[in-house]
Scaffold this motif. Structure first.
Motif, PDB file in Angstrom:
ATOM      1  N   GLU A   1       1.339   2.119 -12.441  1.00  0.00           N
ATOM      2  CA  GLU A   1       0.593   1.124 -11.608  1.00  0.00           C
ATOM      3  C   GLU A   1       0.040   1.595 -10.316  1.00  0.00           C
ATOM      4  OE1 GLU A   1       3.403  -2.129 -11.112  1.00  0.00           O
ATOM      5  OE2 GLU A   1       2.964  -3.033 -12.937  1.00  0.00           O
ATOM      6  N   LEU A   2       0.852   2.497  -9.538  1.00  0.00           N
ATOM      7  CA  LEU A   2       0.389   3.040  -8.257  1.00  0.00           C
ATOM      8  C   LEU A   2      -0.953   3.940  -8.400  1.00  0.00           C
ATOM      9  CD1 LEU A   2       3.425   4.462  -6.475  1.00  0.00           C
ATOM     10  CD2 LEU A   2       2.191   2.330  -6.213  1.00  0.00           C
ATOM     11  N   VAL A   3      -1.437   4.449  -9.664  1.00  0.00           N
ATOM     12  CA  VAL A   3      -2.741   5.185  -9.736  1.00  0.00           C
ATOM     13  C   VAL A   3      -3.495   4.534 -10.451  1.00  0.00           C
ATOM     14  CG1 VAL A   3      -1.173   7.447  -9.545  1.00  0.00           C
ATOM     15  CG2 VAL A   3      -1.759   6.523 -11.722  1.00  0.00           C
ATOM     16  N   MET A   4      -2.972   3.213 -11.090  1.00  0.00           N
ATOM     17  CA  MET A   4      -4.157   2.586 -12.054  1.00  0.00           C
ATOM     18  C   MET A   4      -5.448   1.965 -11.461  1.00  0.00           C
ATOM     19  SD  MET A   4      -2.371  -0.926 -12.940  1.00  0.00           S
ATOM     20  CE  MET A   4      -2.020  -2.180 -11.738  1.00  0.00           C
ATOM     21  N   ASP A   5      -6.447   1.867 -12.236  1.00  0.00           N
ATOM     22  CA  ASP A   5      -7.843   1.457 -11.747  1.00  0.00           C
ATOM     23  C   ASP A   5      -7.712  -0.113 -11.667  1.00  0.00           C
ATOM     24  OD1 ASP A   5      -9.449   3.968 -11.438  1.00  0.00           O
ATOM     25  OD2 ASP A   5      -8.765   4.076 -13.431  1.00  0.00           O
ATOM     26  N   ALA A   6      -7.197  -0.572 -12.869  1.00  0.00           N
ATOM     27  CA  ALA A   6      -7.110  -2.065 -12.912  1.00  0.00           C
ATOM     28  C   ALA A   6      -6.052  -2.440 -14.073  1.00  0.00           C
ATOM     29  CB  ALA A   6      -8.224  -2.696 -13.399  1.00  0.00           C
ATOM     30  N   ARG A   7      -5.703  -3.589 -14.171  1.00  0.00           N
ATOM     31  CA  ARG A   7      -4.631  -4.036 -15.283  1.00  0.00           C
ATOM     32  C   ARG A   7      -5.298  -5.377 -15.881  1.00  0.00           C
ATOM     33  NH1 ARG A   7      -2.746  -8.518 -12.498  1.00  0.00           N
ATOM     34  NH2 ARG A   7      -1.919  -8.191 -10.324  1.00  0.00           N
ATOM     35  N   ILE A   8      -5.097  -5.568 -16.933  1.00  0.00           N
ATOM     36  CA  ILE A   8      -5.418  -6.977 -17.665  1.00  0.00           C
ATOM     37  C   ILE A   8      -4.161  -7.618 -18.438  1.00  0.00           C
ATOM     38  CG2 ILE A   8      -6.470  -6.119 -19.586  1.00  0.00           C
ATOM     39  CD1 ILE A   8      -8.612  -8.425 -19.145  1.00  0.00           C
TER      40      ILE A   8
ATOM     41  N   HIS B   1      12.305  -2.438  -9.804  1.00  0.00           N
ATOM     42  CA  HIS B   1      11.166  -2.134 -10.082  1.00  0.00           C
ATOM     43  C   HIS B   1      10.567  -0.853 -10.730  1.00  0.00           C
ATOM     44  CE1 HIS B   1       6.988  -2.248  -9.724  1.00  0.00           C
ATOM     45  NE2 HIS B   1       6.619  -2.378  -8.344  1.00  0.00           N
ATOM     46  N   ASP B   2      10.186  -1.011 -11.856  1.00  0.00           N
ATOM     47  CA  ASP B   2       9.594   0.278 -12.634  1.00  0.00           C
ATOM     48  C   ASP B   2       8.634  -0.228 -13.306  1.00  0.00           C
ATOM     49  OD1 ASP B   2       9.079   2.957 -13.269  1.00  0.00           O
ATOM     50  OD2 ASP B   2      10.515   2.964 -15.004  1.00  0.00           O
ATOM     51  N   GLY B   3       7.662  -1.169 -12.639  1.00  0.00           N
ATOM     52  CA  GLY B   3       6.153  -1.543 -13.107  1.00  0.00           C
ATOM     53  C   GLY B   3       6.338  -2.703 -13.948  1.00  0.00           C
ATOM     54  N   ASN B   4       5.196  -3.364 -14.187  1.00  0.00           N
ATOM     55  CA  ASN B   4       4.909  -4.520 -15.252  1.00  0.00           C
ATOM     56  C   ASN B   4       5.869  -5.737 -15.119  1.00  0.00           C
ATOM     57  OD1 ASN B   4       3.739  -5.813 -17.044  1.00  0.00           O
ATOM     58  ND2 ASN B   4       4.230  -4.612 -18.787  1.00  0.00           N
ATOM     59  N   PHE B   5       6.192  -6.277 -13.712  1.00  0.00           N
ATOM     60  CA  PHE B   5       6.786  -7.392 -13.623  1.00  0.00           C
ATOM     61  C   PHE B   5       6.352  -8.618 -14.376  1.00  0.00           C
ATOM     62  CE2 PHE B   5       8.539  -5.984  -9.442  1.00  0.00           C
ATOM     63  CZ  PHE B   5       9.839  -5.572  -9.834  1.00  0.00           C
TER      64      PHE B   5
ATOM     65  N   TYR C   1       0.929  -1.253   0.141  1.00  0.00           N
ATOM     66  CA  TYR C   1      -0.101  -0.042   0.170  1.00  0.00           C
ATOM     67  C   TYR C   1       0.768   1.331  -0.025  1.00  0.00           C
ATOM     68  CZ  TYR C   1      -3.587   3.445   1.282  1.00  0.00           C
ATOM     69  OH  TYR C   1      -4.429   4.386   1.309  1.00  0.00           O
ATOM     70  N   THR C   2       0.751   2.033  -1.238  1.00  0.00           N
ATOM     71  CA  THR C   2       1.771   3.108  -1.385  1.00  0.00           C
ATOM     72  C   THR C   2       0.948   4.481  -1.503  1.00  0.00           C
ATOM     73  OG1 THR C   2       3.471   1.460  -1.923  1.00  0.00           O
ATOM     74  CG2 THR C   2       3.858   3.863  -2.145  1.00  0.00           C
ATOM     75  N   VAL C   3       1.139   5.372  -0.665  1.00  0.00           N
ATOM     76  CA  VAL C   3       0.355   6.592  -0.961  1.00  0.00           C
ATOM     77  C   VAL C   3       1.048   7.313  -2.067  1.00  0.00           C
ATOM     78  CG1 VAL C   3      -0.572   8.408   0.078  1.00  0.00           C
ATOM     79  CG2 VAL C   3      -0.410   6.489   1.320  1.00  0.00           C
ATOM     80  N   VAL C   4       0.381   7.589  -2.968  1.00  0.00           N
ATOM     81  CA  VAL C   4       0.790   8.646  -4.105  1.00  0.00           C
ATOM     82  C   VAL C   4       0.226  10.048  -3.823  1.00  0.00           C
ATOM     83  CG1 VAL C   4       1.120   9.320  -6.529  1.00  0.00           C
ATOM     84  CG2 VAL C   4       0.551   6.750  -5.764  1.00  0.00           C
ATOM     85  N   PRO C   5       0.968  11.142  -3.470  1.00  0.00           N
ATOM     86  CA  PRO C   5       0.390  12.297  -3.399  1.00  0.00           C
ATOM     87  C   PRO C   5      -0.616  12.767  -4.217  1.00  0.00           C
ATOM     88  CG  PRO C   5       2.797  12.551  -3.052  1.00  0.00           C
ATOM     89  CD  PRO C   5       2.506  11.268  -3.747  1.00  0.00           C
ATOM     90  N   ALA C   6      -1.997  13.279  -3.655  1.00  0.00           N
ATOM     91  CA  ALA C   6      -3.002  13.552  -4.672  1.00  0.00           C
ATOM     92  C   ALA C   6      -2.700  14.554  -5.904  1.00  0.00           C
ATOM     93  CB  ALA C   6      -4.102  14.204  -3.811  1.00  0.00           C
ATOM     94  N   PRO C   7      -1.742  15.604  -5.653  1.00  0.00           N
ATOM     95  CA  PRO C   7      -1.461  16.411  -6.831  1.00  0.00           C
ATOM     96  C   PRO C   7      -0.782  15.431  -7.778  1.00  0.00           C
ATOM     97  CG  PRO C   7      -0.774  17.778  -4.943  1.00  0.00           C
ATOM     98  CD  PRO C   7      -1.311  16.035  -4.493  1.00  0.00           C
ATOM     99  N   ARG C   8       0.181  14.551  -7.575  1.00  0.00           N
ATOM    100  CA  ARG C   8       0.946  13.768  -8.375  1.00  0.00           C
ATOM    101  C   ARG C   8       0.116  12.659  -8.967  1.00  0.00           C
ATOM    102  NH1 ARG C   8       4.726  13.471 -11.862  1.00  0.00           N
ATOM    103  NH2 ARG C   8       5.657  11.899 -12.208  1.00  0.00           N
ATOM    104  N   ARG C   9      -0.833  12.247  -8.199  1.00  0.00           N
ATOM    105  CA  ARG C   9      -1.991  11.250  -8.738  1.00  0.00           C
ATOM    106  C   ARG C   9      -2.833  11.812  -9.995  1.00  0.00           C
ATOM    107  NH1 ARG C   9      -4.883   6.853  -7.048  1.00  0.00           N
ATOM    108  NH2 ARG C   9      -3.456   6.618  -5.450  1.00  0.00           N
ATOM    109  N   GLU C  10      -3.157  13.292  -9.506  1.00  0.00           N
ATOM    110  CA  GLU C  10      -4.093  13.922 -10.427  1.00  0.00           C
ATOM    111  C   GLU C  10      -3.306  14.360 -11.842  1.00  0.00           C
ATOM    112  OE1 GLU C  10      -7.147  13.930 -10.695  1.00  0.00           O
ATOM    113  OE2 GLU C  10      -6.846  12.728  -8.734  1.00  0.00           O
ATOM    114  N   ALA C  11      -1.969  14.577 -11.425  1.00  0.00           N
ATOM    115  CA  ALA C  11      -1.035  14.948 -12.650  1.00  0.00           C
ATOM    116  C   ALA C  11      -0.901  13.857 -13.602  1.00  0.00           C
ATOM    117  CB  ALA C  11       0.159  15.438 -12.260  1.00  0.00           C
ATOM    118  N   ILE C  12      -0.728  12.763 -12.935  1.00  0.00           N
ATOM    119  CA  ILE C  12      -0.556  11.470 -13.894  1.00  0.00           C
ATOM    120  C   ILE C  12      -1.870  11.300 -14.711  1.00  0.00           C
ATOM    121  CG2 ILE C  12       0.155   9.073 -13.931  1.00  0.00           C
ATOM    122  CD1 ILE C  12       1.648   9.590 -11.300  1.00  0.00           C
TER     123      ILE C  12
END
Lengths: 281, 251
Positions: A215-222, A147-151, A6-17
């Motif tokens: 990955e931290l801000v995504m809703d889902a993955r497939i 780790h830079d996503g998509n393992f 569980y990693t918190v992304v600061p809200a402004p960063r989340r919104e920016a992405i």
């Protein structure tokens, strides 16, 4: 039972992405359907029977294959054994903690296992030594190291790279009937070369090959695992969000569009390995 | 999946399945809501021979406290098979890797339907016990768990129901039984929010073409709408049993 990462992304960063993605832009400058650069090196762990290190953007995964003789599973007496294991080790990211494998490690290993098994990558029936009694047991161990996503996709490539480069001893029967491993090596029997392609859903957008922040801000993955014939041989949806039926089709088409490129990289690996094995020493 | 698959015939001459069903036919499904006294919400499902019981506890304070999330509810989910629930030899009661993964995907199938952000710093626990297993247990668990969550009064966008689409003798079939899962050529469990039409769980093994995936999603959607009716029926029945409060009566 509950998510441990569980990693918190600061809200402004989340919104920016998220707002960048709405405009069709991504944090690392890629287009929504763009896959990162992939590099595969094989033979990176000399004591393994096969090994590979995959670089996917900044993501790095190392996979090793060890084969040993042993008993088959009781419910599959005439098939070799494939065991896939993955561990999200703390070396790879501050968000991974030491400890026994949790659901994320297990899920990663099981997705790769299903893709390899369903394709199938290995001709398990050719790994039988004495039917019902002795078979090759092929262990595939995957360790993300940066780790830079998509393992999932990177681990799939690493697993396949390790399998394609693996060499196991040829076997012969001694006069007294015992099985002897010879010095001569032979490749593993490969039937198909599946590749894994993961697409993330962020807001209403689908993006190929998510990086860590995505990955931290995504809703889902497939994830789709795809065979040489572009058949789907494994699917896995993950994350707290959902997909419409149209989004699943779109994601599948995105996966199908990039799969040949990923497979071409593995084909090159296979050709190189075979060429170097054919050279007289 | 290979070799041995041909050994077991899963379709009869007239195209029927071993249990007499058509390819697009669900097994008999019965759901009951509110079956446990201690749980805040509960449900029991029978899908063919599958028997699964689900308990929901919460929303409540999170234990251990450091697991509490500042921005949403912590949903925890445990899918577990009783040692005698399987057709094969006794299953060890310790959680298997399969159960660990299924617990995760079930949680992620339920989360999209719950207004998690309305309950920060709380937890809801979903406990699923399979009493008798006969294929498609993970999706049947989801169908029952959604009813149990609704029974617990957890605010939800929609229910969630699931069905597995499999491939037997080259044909797509809905709601795989145990033997069909074991000897078929593929299994694709799918869960959706029926009213919203969104997919919350999708997995697959075996081999499927693009067209088969598209067709499977449509078949799943139709079957899930049928399961949705049974879910609603179970919830209505449960609450029609609660006697209305008389005017002036102390509650």
């Amino acid at each position: 039972m509950s998510e441990r990462i569980y990693t918190v992304v600061p809200a402004p960063r989340r919104e920016a992405i998220r707002s960048m993605i709405k405009r069709g832009e991504r944090v690392d400058g890629r287009k929504p359907e763009e896959y990162r650069e992939v590099k595969i090196e094989v033979g990176v762990a000399g004591n393994a029977d096969g090994s590979a290190r995959v670089t996917l953007g900044h993501t790095k995964v190392i996979a090793g294959v060890k084969a040993s003789l042993g008993q088959p599973f009781p419910d599959a007496p005439n098939a070799g054994v494939q065991v896939v294991h993955a561990e999200l080790i703390p070396l790879a990211s501050p968000i991974f903690e030491p400890g026994p494998p949790d659901e994320n490690d297990v899920e990663l290993a099981r997705i790769i296992d299903r893709g390899l098994r369903s394709a199938p990558a290995l001709k398990l029936e050719e790994l039988v030594v004495v039917p019902g009694k002795q078979v090759w047991r092929v262990f595939i161990d995957m360790y993300p190291i940066d780790h830079d996503g998509n393992f999932i996709d990177a681990s799939g490539l690493a697993a396949m790279g390790a399998l394609l480069s693996a060499r196991i001893p040829k076997l012969s029967t001694a006069p007294d009937g015992t099985i002897v491993k010879s010095e001569e090596k032979t490749p593993l029997p490969i039937a198909d070369v599946p590749v894994f392609v993961t697409i993330a859903k962020i807001g209403d957008a689908l993006v190929m090959d998510p990086c860590y922040e995505e990955e931290l801000v995504m809703d889902a993955r497939i994830t789709f695992a795809l065979t040489k014939e572009n058949h789907v041989c494994a699917v896995q949806k993950g994350g707290r969000g959902s997909f419409t039926l149209d989004e699943i089709q779109l994601a599948l088409d995105m996966a199908l569009s990039v799969a040949p490129r990923l497979r071409a990289i593995l084909d090159t690996v296979q050709q190189k390995v075979n060429a170097s094995a054919a050279k007289p020493t | 999946m290979t070799g041995e698959a041909a050994a077991v015939k899963l379709l009869t001459e007239d195209g029927k399945r071993l249990d007499g069903r058509a390819l697009n036919e669900l097994r008999r499904c019965r759901i009951e809501a509110g079956v446990l006294k201690n749980a805040d919400g509960s449900a029991y499902i029978e899908l063919g021979r599958n028997k699964i019981i689900v308990a929901v506890y919460g929303p409540k304070e999170v234990h251990p406290r450091h697991e509490a999330l500042p921005d949403r509810m912590l949903l925890r989910c445990r899918y577990s098979m009783l040692p005698f629930s399987v057709a094969e030899e006794r299953k060890s009661p310790a959680p298997t890797r399969r159960e660990v993964e299924i617990s995760k995907v079930i949680r992620e199938a339920l989360e999209p339907a719950i207004f998690l952000e309305e309950f920060p710093r709380t937890s809801v626990d979903v406990f699923i016990e399979v009493i008798e297993a006969d294929g498609s247990t993970r999706v049947a668990s989801i169908t029952a768990a959604a009813v149990a969550l609704a029974d617990a009064g957890i605010p939800m966008r929609d229910l969630v129901a699931g069905v597995s689409i499999g491939k037997i003798e080259g044909k797509l079939a809905i709601d795989l039984s145990g033997i069909e899962d074991q000897h078929g050529e593929g299994d694709m469990p799918i869960a959706m929010m029926p009213r919203l039409g969104e997919v919350t769980l999708m997995q697959a093994d075996g081999r499927f073409t693009r067209e088969e995936i598209v067709q499977a999603l449509q078949m799943a959607r139709e079957a899930i709408l049928k399961l949705y009716e049974e879910q609603k029926r179970a919830l209505k029945e449960r609450y029609s049993k609660v006697p209305p409060v008389e005017p002036g009566e102390e509650v």
